[in-house]
Each structure stands twice: as C-alpha cells, then as structure tokens.
Design an enzyme around this catalytic site. Sequence first.
Site, mmCIF file in Angstrom:
data_model
loop_
_atom_site.group_PDB
_atom_site.id
_atom_site.type_symbol
_atom_site.label_atom_id
_atom_site.label_comp_id
_atom_site.label_asym_id
_atom_site.label_seq_id
_atom_site.Cartn_x
_atom_site.Cartn_y
_atom_site.Cartn_z
ATOM 1 N N PRO A 89 0.817 -1.224 0.000
ATOM 2 C CA PRO A 89 0.000 0.000 0.000
ATOM 3 C C PRO A 89 0.851 1.274 0.000
ATOM 4 O O PRO A 89 0.331 2.357 -0.237
ATOM 5 C CB PRO A 89 -0.807 -0.098 1.302
ATOM 6 C CG PRO A 89 -0.647 -1.490 1.794
ATOM 7 C CD PRO A 89 0.633 -2.006 1.234
ATOM 8 N N GLU A 116 2.898 -7.564 8.388
ATOM 9 C CA GLU A 116 3.045 -6.106 8.377
ATOM 10 C C GLU A 116 3.839 -5.607 7.178
ATOM 11 O O GLU A 116 3.807 -4.425 6.858
ATOM 12 C CB GLU A 116 3.748 -5.636 9.656
ATOM 13 C CG GLU A 116 2.935 -5.812 10.924
ATOM 14 C CD GLU A 116 1.573 -5.145 10.854
ATOM 15 O OE1 GLU A 116 1.532 -3.915 10.703
ATOM 16 O OE2 GLU A 116 0.553 -5.856 10.957
#
Length: 252
Positions: A89, A116
């Site tokens: 992202p 993560e």
Amino acid sequence: MHFSIISIFPSRVQAGMQEGVISRAVSEKLIELNIVNLRDFTFDRHRTTDDRPFGGGEGMVMTPEPLSLAVKDARMSGVERERVILLSPQGRVFNQQVAEELRREEHLILVCGRYEGVDERFREKYVDEELSIGDFILTGGELPALMIIDAVTRLIPGVLGCSDSALRDTFSRKLLKHPHYTRPRVFEGSEVPEVLFSGDHRKIEEHRFLESVKRTMERRPDLLRRASFSVSEKKLLARHGIDPDTGRETGQ
Ligand code: 4HQ
C-alpha cells in the site's frame, strides 16, 4: 513475457490463473509464469519466513534472507529488462498507464508480502519499485500480483481475440464506456435505445460517444478534465449542449 511470483501461498496464486484469458496466454506461450514458493528458501525446521519486529510493536515482519534468495532464484540469464516489484500500500498507485509501461519489460518479479510487510533492507537492496493497487489494506500481495499480471497480459498482442480491442478500452481514451445492450430487445419492460437498430453507424457512434461523455461527467469528472476531444467531437458536444471541458449541459 515472463512473470515470476514469489509467495508463501503458491497454490492460491496458481488457482487464480487456472482458467480464462491468462491460462490461454500461457498455453499459447504468449506469457510464461513461474510461481516461486518462498518456503523453499528457508532452512529451519518450521520453514519460517517472518519474525517479530525489532523495536517492538504489533504484527510480524518478513525476514530478508528467504526473500533475497527467492529473487536471485527467479532471475533469468540473458534477460535485460527485468523489474522486481513489491506489492504494498506504500507503492505508486497502479493504473492503465503503469500497465502499459510494464508491458515493455521482459521479466517481472512480483513479490507478495504478508503480515506487516517486508524487512526494509530487502526492499532497499532488491526491490526496483513498490506498487499499490489502491488505497485499502489486504491480507497479502497475491491478489494485487494477479491483478497486475491480468492487466499487463491483456495488452500483449495476440492475447485478446480482437487485436485492437485493448486500445479502444475505457482508460486509453480517458472516457468511461457507453452502456451496452444485447438480447432480449425488451427486458423487464425496459427497451434498448431505438438508435441502435437504425443501421446508421455514424449515428450509433455519435450516440455512444455522447453517452460516454455523460457517464464520465456523472461518475468520474476527474477523468473528463484530462480527456482531449477532436474538433468534430467538440462540435458534436456543442450541438448537444455539452461543454467539452466540464461535460456539463450548457443550456444552449
Ligand atoms: N497489501 N496494493 C499488506 C496491500 C496491497 C495493496 C500487500 C497488504 C502487502 C504486506 N498491496 N501486505 N493495497 O494491501 O498492493
């Protein structure tokens, strides 16, 4: 064109390309897919690919060693235009223009992160570019990688039936598509627009063009500001009381 996909879920990546246009492109040798199982590059009993973050905090981080070995393994001799892409992202947002840019490469190595994210040193040393498919958070990079392969593959000559249909698409002309109709002529009381049966191809094209502009104005005014119209298109829009820059009805 070659694609390598590095993932801890190789069977999910495989499942995502087992039918349709992409699998046909593979069997016709228009593209080659190499699915790399990240766990093949781990050497501990549990085949670990992640660890706790230094400094503390939530979640796990993908360790750099297996990722770097997998990239080195995916590399192909004799290939000059190779790009290592990390799906994340934090990346540049993927769109049709990026798809066209990637089509020029010989080999894309797509790294699918989980948890993560990946250790920063792997990113610095091995990743050429980070790409995001949009501003939302997924559980892994596998679906984004499949989307990128899909969007790039359909641009390769010979992949789509009709050779130029990729060029006429929605985003190459920065307008949304006009509405489509097929049989039956009446569906739940709604009829197909009369002009589509007129046999007058110029009139049909004009109708579709006007519908495209109206839709774009309603749904994606941001695209309309970047669209460029020919002199005859501008005249047509003016005749229908539409401002070519804003798509708004001029009321004239
Ligand atoms: N993720 N565009 C977090 C994404 C994503 C996106 C992939 C979630 C990587 C570690 N990837 N992992 N959006 O949400 O590409």
